[in-house]
Design an enzyme around this catalytic site. Structure first.
Site, mmCIF file in Angstrom:
data_model
loop_
_atom_site.group_PDB
_atom_site.id
_atom_site.type_symbol
_atom_site.label_atom_id
_atom_site.label_comp_id
_atom_site.label_asym_id
_atom_site.label_seq_id
_atom_site.Cartn_x
_atom_site.Cartn_y
_atom_site.Cartn_z
ATOM 1 N N HIS A 52 40.671 56.044 34.041
ATOM 2 C CA HIS A 52 39.784 55.348 33.258
ATOM 3 C C HIS A 52 39.970 55.802 31.602
ATOM 4 C CE1 HIS A 52 38.465 53.835 36.963
ATOM 5 N NE2 HIS A 52 37.476 53.041 36.401
ATOM 6 N N GLU A 107 40.864 49.309 41.230
ATOM 7 C CA GLU A 107 39.916 50.280 41.641
ATOM 8 C C GLU A 107 40.039 50.652 43.278
ATOM 9 O OE1 GLU A 107 38.209 51.754 39.401
ATOM 10 O OE2 GLU A 107 37.098 50.399 37.915
ATOM 11 N N LYS A 159 25.575 53.342 38.132
ATOM 12 C CA LYS A 159 25.767 53.559 36.875
ATOM 13 C C LYS A 159 25.378 52.130 36.177
ATOM 14 C CE LYS A 159 29.259 57.114 36.251
ATOM 15 N NZ LYS A 159 30.806 57.604 35.758
ATOM 16 N N ASN A 211 36.645 58.526 37.974
ATOM 17 C CA ASN A 211 37.391 58.026 36.614
ATOM 18 C C ASN A 211 38.895 57.927 36.418
ATOM 19 O OD1 ASN A 211 34.812 56.630 35.289
ATOM 20 N ND2 ASN A 211 34.249 58.667 35.097
ATOM 21 N N ARG A 222 31.751 63.553 40.474
ATOM 22 C CA ARG A 222 31.592 62.182 40.481
ATOM 23 C C ARG A 222 32.808 61.638 39.465
ATOM 24 N NH1 ARG A 222 26.666 57.842 40.176
ATOM 25 N NH2 ARG A 222 28.349 56.221 39.772
ATOM 26 N N HIS A 266 40.041 52.674 29.256
ATOM 27 C CA HIS A 266 38.956 52.234 28.410
ATOM 28 C C HIS A 266 39.532 52.106 27.131
ATOM 29 C CE1 HIS A 266 35.195 53.815 31.119
ATOM 30 N NE2 HIS A 266 35.782 52.631 31.410
ATOM 31 N N HIS A 275 39.346 45.081 32.962
ATOM 32 C CA HIS A 275 39.159 46.418 33.431
ATOM 33 C C HIS A 275 40.016 47.098 34.256
ATOM 34 C CE1 HIS A 275 36.582 50.017 33.980
ATOM 35 N NE2 HIS A 275 36.896 49.816 35.145
ATOM 36 N N GLU A 317 26.902 62.813 37.725
ATOM 37 C CA GLU A 317 28.183 63.065 37.357
ATOM 38 C C GLU A 317 28.184 64.355 36.541
ATOM 39 O OE1 GLU A 317 30.884 59.818 36.123
ATOM 40 O OE2 GLU A 317 31.417 61.151 34.469
ATOM 41 N N ARG A 346 10.068 50.590 31.874
ATOM 42 C CA ARG A 346 10.209 51.960 32.325
ATOM 43 C C ARG A 346 10.927 51.966 33.883
ATOM 44 N NH1 ARG A 346 5.682 53.717 29.664
ATOM 45 N NH2 ARG A 346 6.024 54.294 27.565
ATOM 46 N N LYS A 351 32.937 56.373 47.945
ATOM 47 C CA LYS A 351 31.978 56.234 46.710
ATOM 48 C C LYS A 351 30.620 56.844 47.120
ATOM 49 C CE LYS A 351 30.762 54.306 42.674
ATOM 50 N NZ LYS A 351 30.628 53.540 41.537
HETATM 51 P P1 NAD Z 1 33.434 40.170 35.613
HETATM 52 O O1 NAD Z 1 32.223 40.576 36.004
HETATM 53 O O2 NAD Z 1 33.735 39.995 34.187
HETATM 54 O O3 NAD Z 1 33.804 39.154 36.786
HETATM 55 C C1 NAD Z 1 35.342 38.885 36.570
HETATM 56 C C2 NAD Z 1 35.361 37.406 36.339
HETATM 57 O O4 NAD Z 1 35.092 36.720 37.825
HETATM 58 C C3 NAD Z 1 34.091 36.650 35.454
HETATM 59 O O5 NAD Z 1 34.661 35.637 34.838
HETATM 60 C C4 NAD Z 1 33.130 36.218 36.520
HETATM 61 O O6 NAD Z 1 32.250 35.388 36.036
HETATM 62 C C5 NAD Z 1 34.075 35.825 37.464
HETATM 63 N N1 NAD Z 1 33.401 35.691 39.010
HETATM 64 C C6 NAD Z 1 32.672 36.699 39.652
HETATM 65 N N2 NAD Z 1 32.301 36.371 40.881
HETATM 66 C C7 NAD Z 1 33.393 35.451 41.192
HETATM 67 C C8 NAD Z 1 33.546 34.526 42.223
HETATM 68 N N3 NAD Z 1 33.117 34.807 43.526
HETATM 69 N N4 NAD Z 1 34.460 33.561 42.260
HETATM 70 C C9 NAD Z 1 34.902 33.269 40.820
HETATM 71 N N5 NAD Z 1 34.732 33.809 39.883
HETATM 72 C C10 NAD Z 1 33.836 35.126 39.866
HETATM 73 O O7 NAD Z 1 34.399 41.789 35.858
HETATM 74 P P2 NAD Z 1 34.424 42.728 37.273
HETATM 75 O O8 NAD Z 1 35.882 43.002 37.140
HETATM 76 O O9 NAD Z 1 33.802 42.306 38.143
HETATM 77 O O10 NAD Z 1 33.767 43.826 36.512
HETATM 78 C C11 NAD Z 1 34.279 44.600 35.323
HETATM 79 C C12 NAD Z 1 33.205 45.608 34.851
HETATM 80 O O11 NAD Z 1 32.508 46.346 35.712
HETATM 81 C C13 NAD Z 1 33.390 46.335 33.430
HETATM 82 O O12 NAD Z 1 32.634 45.861 32.564
HETATM 83 C C14 NAD Z 1 33.393 47.478 33.943
HETATM 84 O O13 NAD Z 1 33.140 48.720 33.079
HETATM 85 C C15 NAD Z 1 32.369 47.768 35.153
HETATM 86 N N6 NAD Z 1 32.335 48.862 35.765
HETATM 87 C C16 NAD Z 1 31.305 49.412 36.078
HETATM 88 C C17 NAD Z 1 31.436 50.664 36.929
HETATM 89 C C18 NAD Z 1 29.983 50.958 37.419
HETATM 90 O O14 NAD Z 1 30.068 52.038 38.108
HETATM 91 N N7 NAD Z 1 28.965 50.508 37.089
HETATM 92 C C19 NAD Z 1 32.447 50.864 37.806
HETATM 93 C C20 NAD Z 1 33.782 50.120 37.403
HETATM 94 C C21 NAD Z 1 33.535 48.964 36.598
HETATM 95 N N1 GLY Z 2 33.202 54.032 38.668
HETATM 96 C C1 GLY Z 2 32.907 55.417 38.351
HETATM 97 C C2 GLY Z 2 31.690 55.802 38.824
HETATM 98 O O1 GLY Z 2 30.796 55.021 39.422
HETATM 99 O O2 GLY Z 2 31.323 57.048 38.776
#
Ligand code: NAD
Ligand code: GLY
Length: 368
Positions: free
Chosen positions: A252, A189, A147, A249, A245, A256, A269, A241, A125, A231
């Site tokens: 997005h 972003e 998130k 997006n 907030r 998405h 992404h 949100e 939890r 942010k």
């Molecule tokens: P990712 O986590 O897939 O990383 C991208 C690639 O880079 C992967 O292959 C990873 O292993 C590699 N990598 C990571 N760090 C590295 C480094 N320092 N050197 C070499 N390679 C490295 O993708 P991302 O773009 O970081 O994240 C995308 C995800 O984030 C999506 O799933 C998206 O939905 C999510 N997201 C979430 C929020 C939120 O608020 N929680 C906001 C925006 C995006």
């Molecule tokens: N990436 C959108 C949010 O965190 O609300």
């Protein structure tokens, strides 16, 4: 900007759940200031791409604060932001008798961060976790704000929870090993913060895009700091949100749909968000909210960041119909009505519905 100090700290104000985002060089500096009681153990969650580069170093730093440090390796990629990966974490924690005195460290990009955060939100939890983002995208966005989620085949990030980390450690040096395509994905972003809230930052990006693409550390440090500041301010006002907030997006809703429609991982992404921002800006223009010059300016900046400005065709027979179908599965939708983040004059975002016929026109004009 020339004088901007490369290392900074941004606080996110959430009462008893407030925390700092440290922008630093080296994980250890970022770990300063977190105090764990004796008996706490650290479990690093990472993936098979990041582990060979950074895991050993992070573990050596954590051993200065924890007597027990373990790690879990997940498979890499958006396609693995899934129930199976989440289960690998639960299984490890249960098999190793991890209790509530366990702190998870999410070492990697947004995928590792989102899954680890969700595991931390739900295991027993809720346990503590620290975000150690190693992609630009994760440093400017996903690691901040609590998130957490996994994907469902029918919709992106549809299963998740709000759960704040206790700290975010953005190590600038980790960006030096990031592939160019991933850096560009993160820049999408970064760019979004301009049109939704800060055109001064947008103008700065227009001047510094060359430096950012060349991974200049001072430029990256300022961009990360400013994005986290914006942010943090938004999340501090609207953590879950209920209104404001949602403007984070921007791009997005279309983005998405692109990610899900192409199959997770085919378009990154940030690539989906980039093409999605052009579509959302064009929709705003057709609704009379911004002029053509603004759409062109945004499109040019996105292009300079090495990002796509046109969406892919998802269905040759009825492309707009397929986009609309996918966009209805969106957390901002209400009663099946899609609500878009639109630009109501540069620097101001609003959440609004739009007639399907107009959205169809935009999709037809903005896909190649
Ligand atoms: P990712 O986590 O897939 O990383 C991208 C690639 O880079 C992967 O292959 C990873 O292993 C590699 N990598 C990571 N760090 C590295 C480094 N320092 N050197 C070499 N390679 C490295 O993708 P991302 O773009 O970081 O994240 C995308 C995800 O984030 C999506 O799933 C998206 O939905 C999510 N997201 C979430 C929020 C939120 O608020 N929680 C906001 C925006 C995006
Ligand atoms: N990436 C959108 C949010 O965190 O609300």
């Amino acid at each position: 900007m020339a004088d901007f100090h490369k290392y900074s700290s941004v606080e996110i104000f959430l009462g008893g759940r407030s925390y700092d985002i440290e922008v630093c060089d080296g994980f250890l500096k970022g770990l300063r200031g977190i105090v764990f009681k004796d008996g706490f153990r650290a479990v690093v969650v990472t993936n098979d791409v990041v582990a060979p580069i950074y895991l050993e170093f992070l573990i050596s730093q954590l051993k200065l604060s924890f007597s027990n440090v373990d790690s879990i390796l997940l498979p890499d990629g958006e396609i693995h932001k899934s129930w199976d990966s989440l289960n690998l974490i639960y299984e490890y924690l249960l098999e190793n008798h991890c209790d509530r005195q366990t702190v998870l460290f999410a070492l990697g990009g947004g995928v590792v961060g989102d899954i680890t955060g969700f595991a931390a939100a739900t295991y027993m939890r809720g346990i503590q976790f620290v975000q150690v983002p190693t992609t630009l995208l994760a440093q400017v966005d996903s690691s901040v704000g609590g998130k957490t989620a996994i994907n469902h085949p029918l919709g992106k990030n549809m299963i998740g929870a709000f759960h704040q980390p206790i700290k975010v450690i953005c190590d600038l040096s980790s960006l030096q090993t990031l592939p160019k395509r991933e850096l560009s994905s993160g820049l999408a972003e970064v760019i979004k913060y301009g049109p939704i809230l800060d055109m001064h930052f947008f103008r700065w990006l227009e001047c510094e895009m060359g430096e950012l693409v060349a991974t200049d550390r001072t430029a990256l440090a300022y961009a990360i700091h400013r994005c986290c500041e914006i942010k943090a301010s938004i999340v501090s006002q609207d953590e879950k949100e209920s209104g404001l907030r949602a403007i984070l997006n921007f791009g997005h809703t279309f983005g998405h749909a692109i990610e899900a429609g192409m199959g997770y991982g085919v378009w990154l992404h940030g690539e989906g968000v980039a093409a999605g921002m052009v579509m959302a800006a064009e929709l705003s223009r057709r609704l009379g909210m911004v002029d053509e010059a603004f759409v062109k300016r945004l499109t040019k900046l996105i292009e300079r960041a090495g990002l796509p400005t046109k969406g892919p065709v998802l269905d040759a027979a009825d492309n707009a119909g397929r986009y609309l179908e996918l966009m209805r599965v969106d957390k901002k939708s209400e009663g099946g009505e899609i609500r878009f983040v639109l630009i109501d004059g540069p620097g101001k975002a609003v959440l609004r519905a739009a007639p399907d016929a107009l959205v169809r026109e935009v999709i037809d004009a903005c896909c190649a």
